[in-house]
Design a protein around this motif. Structure first.
Motif, PDB file in Angstrom:
ATOM      1  N   GLY A 124      -4.582  36.935  19.768  1.00 46.10           N
ATOM      2  CA  GLY A 124      -5.979  36.257  19.768  1.00 46.10           C
ATOM      3  C   GLY A 124      -6.202  34.626  19.237  1.00 46.10           C
ATOM      4  N   GLY A 125      -4.458  34.626  18.670  1.00 46.69           N
ATOM      5  CA  GLY A 125      -5.124  33.048  17.480  1.00 46.69           C
ATOM      6  C   GLY A 125      -5.586  33.487  16.071  1.00 46.69           C
ATOM      7  N   LYS A 126      -5.624  34.459  15.407  1.00 43.80           N
ATOM      8  CA  LYS A 126      -5.927  34.894  14.818  1.00 43.80           C
ATOM      9  C   LYS A 126      -5.496  34.231  13.050  1.00 43.80           C
ATOM     10  CE  LYS A 126      -4.874  39.848  13.760  1.00 43.80           C
ATOM     11  NZ  LYS A 126      -5.210  40.889  13.691  1.00 43.80           N
ATOM     12  N   PHE A 127      -4.168  34.317  13.419  1.00 48.67           N
ATOM     13  CA  PHE A 127      -3.708  33.571  12.032  1.00 48.67           C
ATOM     14  C   PHE A 127      -2.927  32.219  12.483  1.00 48.67           C
ATOM     15  CE2 PHE A 127      -1.953  38.036  12.185  1.00 48.67           C
ATOM     16  CZ  PHE A 127      -2.768  38.942  10.511  1.00 48.67           C
ATOM     17  N   ALA A 128      -3.665  31.729  13.222  1.00 46.99           N
ATOM     18  CA  ALA A 128      -2.951  29.770  13.833  1.00 46.99           C
ATOM     19  C   ALA A 128      -3.735  28.981  13.091  1.00 46.99           C
ATOM     20  CB  ALA A 128      -3.703  29.708  15.341  1.00 46.99           C
ATOM     21  N   LEU A 129      -4.681  29.081  12.121  1.00 49.17           N
ATOM     22  CA  LEU A 129      -5.413  28.146  10.983  1.00 49.17           C
ATOM     23  C   LEU A 129      -4.531  28.207   9.918  1.00 49.17           C
ATOM     24  CD1 LEU A 129      -7.000  26.046  10.193  1.00 49.17           C
ATOM     25  CD2 LEU A 129      -8.768  27.866   9.763  1.00 49.17           C
ATOM     26  N   MET A 130      -4.188  29.669   9.787  1.00 49.98           N
ATOM     27  CA  MET A 130      -3.075  29.884   8.608  1.00 49.98           C
ATOM     28  C   MET A 130      -2.160  29.305   8.137  1.00 49.98           C
ATOM     29  SD  MET A 130      -1.928  33.584   6.715  1.00 49.98           S
ATOM     30  CE  MET A 130      -0.735  33.476   7.914  1.00 49.98           C
ATOM     31  N   HIS A 131      -1.398  29.997   9.775  1.00 50.92           N
ATOM     32  CA  HIS A 131       0.009  29.198   9.512  1.00 50.92           C
ATOM     33  C   HIS A 131      -0.056  27.577   9.961  1.00 50.92           C
ATOM     34  CE1 HIS A 131       3.863  29.718  11.475  1.00 50.92           C
ATOM     35  NE2 HIS A 131       3.565  28.512  12.271  1.00 50.92           N
ATOM     36  N   GLU A 132      -1.110  26.685  10.584  1.00 54.41           N
ATOM     37  CA  GLU A 132      -1.025  25.994  10.681  1.00 54.41           C
ATOM     38  C   GLU A 132      -1.150  24.898   9.969  1.00 54.41           C
ATOM     39  OE1 GLU A 132      -0.630  24.899  13.780  1.00 54.41           O
ATOM     40  OE2 GLU A 132      -0.257  21.972  12.772  1.00 54.41           O
ATOM     41  N   GLU A 133      -2.344  25.312   8.377  1.00 56.21           N
ATOM     42  CA  GLU A 133      -2.352  24.728   7.664  1.00 56.21           C
ATOM     43  C   GLU A 133      -0.918  25.237   6.664  1.00 56.21           C
ATOM     44  OE1 GLU A 133      -6.989  24.823   7.124  1.00 56.21           O
ATOM     45  OE2 GLU A 133      -6.190  26.146   6.323  1.00 56.21           O
ATOM     46  N   GLY A 134      -0.215  26.059   6.554  1.00 52.56           N
ATOM     47  CA  GLY A 134       0.092  25.984   5.659  1.00 52.56           C
ATOM     48  C   GLY A 134       1.575  25.726   5.728  1.00 52.56           C
ATOM     49  N   ARG A 135       2.131  25.505   7.275  1.00 48.45           N
ATOM     50  CA  ARG A 135       4.047  25.746   7.159  1.00 48.45           C
ATOM     51  C   ARG A 135       4.593  24.644   6.884  1.00 48.45           C
ATOM     52  NH1 ARG A 135       4.560  21.653  11.592  1.00 48.45           N
ATOM     53  NH2 ARG A 135       2.437  21.153  12.234  1.00 48.45           N
ATOM     54  N   TRP A 136       4.252  23.224   6.693  1.00 46.83           N
ATOM     55  CA  TRP A 136       4.668  21.853   6.547  1.00 46.83           C
ATOM     56  C   TRP A 136       3.637  21.875   4.861  1.00 46.83           C
ATOM     57  CZ3 TRP A 136       9.009  19.905   5.838  1.00 46.83           C
ATOM     58  CH2 TRP A 136       9.346  17.844   5.536  1.00 46.83           C
ATOM     59  N   ARG A 137       5.256  21.590   3.749  1.00 49.26           N
ATOM     60  CA  ARG A 137       4.769  21.885   2.391  1.00 49.26           C
ATOM     61  C   ARG A 137       5.773  20.779   2.661  1.00 49.26           C
ATOM     62  NH1 ARG A 137       1.888  24.408  -0.682  1.00 49.26           N
ATOM     63  NH2 ARG A 137       2.179  22.811  -2.388  1.00 49.26           N
ATOM     64  N   PRO A 138       5.720  19.173   2.813  1.00 51.58           N
ATOM     65  CA  PRO A 138       6.936  17.942   1.946  1.00 51.58           C
ATOM     66  C   PRO A 138       7.493  17.876   0.981  1.00 51.58           C
ATOM     67  CG  PRO A 138       5.030  17.239   3.319  1.00 51.58           C
ATOM     68  CD  PRO A 138       4.720  18.724   3.279  1.00 51.58           C
ATOM     69  N   ASP A 139       6.556  18.733  -0.448  1.00 50.73           N
ATOM     70  CA  ASP A 139       6.487  18.917  -1.778  1.00 50.73           C
ATOM     71  C   ASP A 139       7.706  19.476  -1.415  1.00 50.73           C
ATOM     72  OD1 ASP A 139       4.558  20.079  -0.530  1.00 50.73           O
ATOM     73  OD2 ASP A 139       3.306  20.294  -2.312  1.00 50.73           O
ATOM     74  N   ILE A 140       6.335  20.835  -1.525  1.00 50.68           N
ATOM     75  CA  ILE A 140       7.933  22.061  -1.692  1.00 50.68           C
ATOM     76  C   ILE A 140       9.065  21.557  -1.458  1.00 50.68           C
ATOM     77  CG2 ILE A 140       8.500  24.947  -1.595  1.00 50.68           C
ATOM     78  CD1 ILE A 140       5.980  24.616  -2.905  1.00 50.68           C
ATOM     79  N   VAL A 141       9.856  21.299  -0.014  1.00 50.42           N
ATOM     80  CA  VAL A 141      10.981  21.543   0.551  1.00 50.42           C
ATOM     81  C   VAL A 141      11.235  20.318  -0.447  1.00 50.42           C
ATOM     82  CG1 VAL A 141      12.024  20.613   2.750  1.00 50.42           C
ATOM     83  CG2 VAL A 141      10.385  22.024   3.298  1.00 50.42           C
ATOM     84  N   ARG A 142      10.886  19.092  -0.612  1.00 51.46           N
ATOM     85  CA  ARG A 142      11.665  18.115  -1.165  1.00 51.46           C
ATOM     86  C   ARG A 142      11.838  18.647  -2.703  1.00 51.46           C
ATOM     87  NH1 ARG A 142      14.216  14.085  -0.212  1.00 51.46           N
ATOM     88  NH2 ARG A 142      15.629  14.465  -2.357  1.00 51.46           N
ATOM     89  N   ALA A 143      11.035  19.588  -3.126  1.00 51.27           N
ATOM     90  CA  ALA A 143      11.591  20.321  -4.307  1.00 51.27           C
ATOM     91  C   ALA A 143      12.978  21.017  -4.338  1.00 51.27           C
ATOM     92  CB  ALA A 143      10.481  21.041  -5.091  1.00 51.27           C
TER      93      ALA A 143
END
Ligand code: SF4
Length: 228
Positions: A127-146
Motif C-alpha cells: 500500500g505504499g506505506k514505506f514510500a515516503l520514508m524510502h524516498e526521503e532517505g535513499r540518497w544522501r550525497p554527503d554520506i556517500v561523499r564521506a
C-alpha cells in the motif's frame, strides 16, 4: 547484532568479482527497495543475535581472508565498528556493502556504495506505506561523499530502466570528483533472464559514458539462491 546469515561464496559483483569471500549479512534496513533481493533483511527482517567475537569465530573457519559485510544495512548495527576493528586487526580484507545513508568511522578496504534510485521507491508494495520514508532517505550525497573520501570505493547502482542512467549522472554531478572506472552499473534482476533483459541497453550506456558494466556472477553460478 542481528545476523541474517553467514556463508562462504564467490563475490559476484563489483571490482572484486570472483574473489572467494566470507559473507556476513546483518538483518534490518532503513530502506525498503521495491525489488529488494534480500527481503528477509528488510521487508520481513529475521535473524539471530551474535556477538562480534562469535562472528569472527564463525568466519575464521573459511579458507579466505576476504570478508564482505552486507545486509540489510550493515551500518545500522551498533556493534559493527567493533566487529570491523577486530577483523582489521586480524588482517582481513574488508568490503562493506552499504546504501550509503549512514556513515561511521570504521576500518574498511573497499566501501561498496549502492545509492538507491527513484525506481526503487515502493509506491505499490504494501500500500505504499514505506514510500515516503524510502524516498526521503535513499540518497544522501554527503554520506556517500564521506565514504568516498575515507576509503577505496566503488559506486554500484542498480539499473531497472534506461532513465535510471540519467538519474545516476545527476547523482554523480552532486558528488563532484569521482573516478568513472569506479562507477558500476548493474542490471536489476534476480534471474539470468531478468538480467539479460536489461543488459543490452545498459552495456550501450556504459560504453557511451565510460562506466563499468557490473555482472551478478553469483546468479549465473548458483541461480541467486540464498546463502550464495
Ligand atoms: S537497501 Fe538493500 S537491503 Fe535495504 S531494502 Fe534496499 S536492496 Fe534491500
Amino acid at each position: 547484532m542481528r545476523i541474517s546469515e553467514i556463508f562462504y561464496s564467490i563475490q559476484g559483483e563489483g571490482l572484486l568479482t570472483g574473489v572467494p569471500s566470507a559473507f556476513v549479512r546483518t538483518s534490518g534496513c532503513n530502506l525498503r527497495c521495491t525489488f529488494c533481493d534480500t527481503p528477509y533483511t528488510s521487508w520481513n527482517p529475521s535473524g539471530t543475535e551474535m556477538s562480534p567475537t562469535a562472528i569472527v569465530d564463525t568466519i575464521s573457519k573459511y579458507p579466505s581472508r576476504h570478508v564482505v559485510v552486507t545486509g540489510g544495512e550493515p551500518m545500522l548495527a551498533p556493534e559493527m565498528p567493533d566487529l570491523l576493528r577486530i577483523l582489521d586487526a586480524l588482517g582481513w580484507h574488508i568490503t562493506v556493502e552499504t546504501a550509503g545513508t549512514i556513515f561511521k568511522d570504521i576500518p574498511c578496504d573497499l566501501a561498496s556504495l549502492s545509492p538507491k534510485l527513484a525506481s526503487s521507491t515502493p509506491y505499490e508494495r504494501e500500500g505504499g506505506k514505506f514510500a515516503l520514508m524510502h524516498e526521503e532517505g535513499r540518497w544522501r550525497p554527503d554520506i556517500v561523499r564521506a565514504f568516498m573520501d575515507a576509503h577505496e570505493y566503488q559506486l554500484k547502482c542498480v539499473i531497472d530502466r534506461p532513465e535510471d542512467c540519467t538519474e545516476v549522472q545527476s547523482m554523480l554531478r552532486q558528488l563532484d570528483e569521482f573516478d568513472s572506472h569506479r562507477v558500476l552499473l548493474m542490471p536489476q534482476g534476480q534471474t539470468p533472464e531478468e538480467l539479460a533483459k536489461r543488459s543490452g541497453f545498459l552495456s550501450d550506456i556504459c560504453k557511451e559514458h565510460g562506466y563499468r558494466f557490473c555482472q551478478r556472477l553469483h546468479i549465473d553460478l548458483y541461480g541467486g539462491k540464498r546463502g550464495t
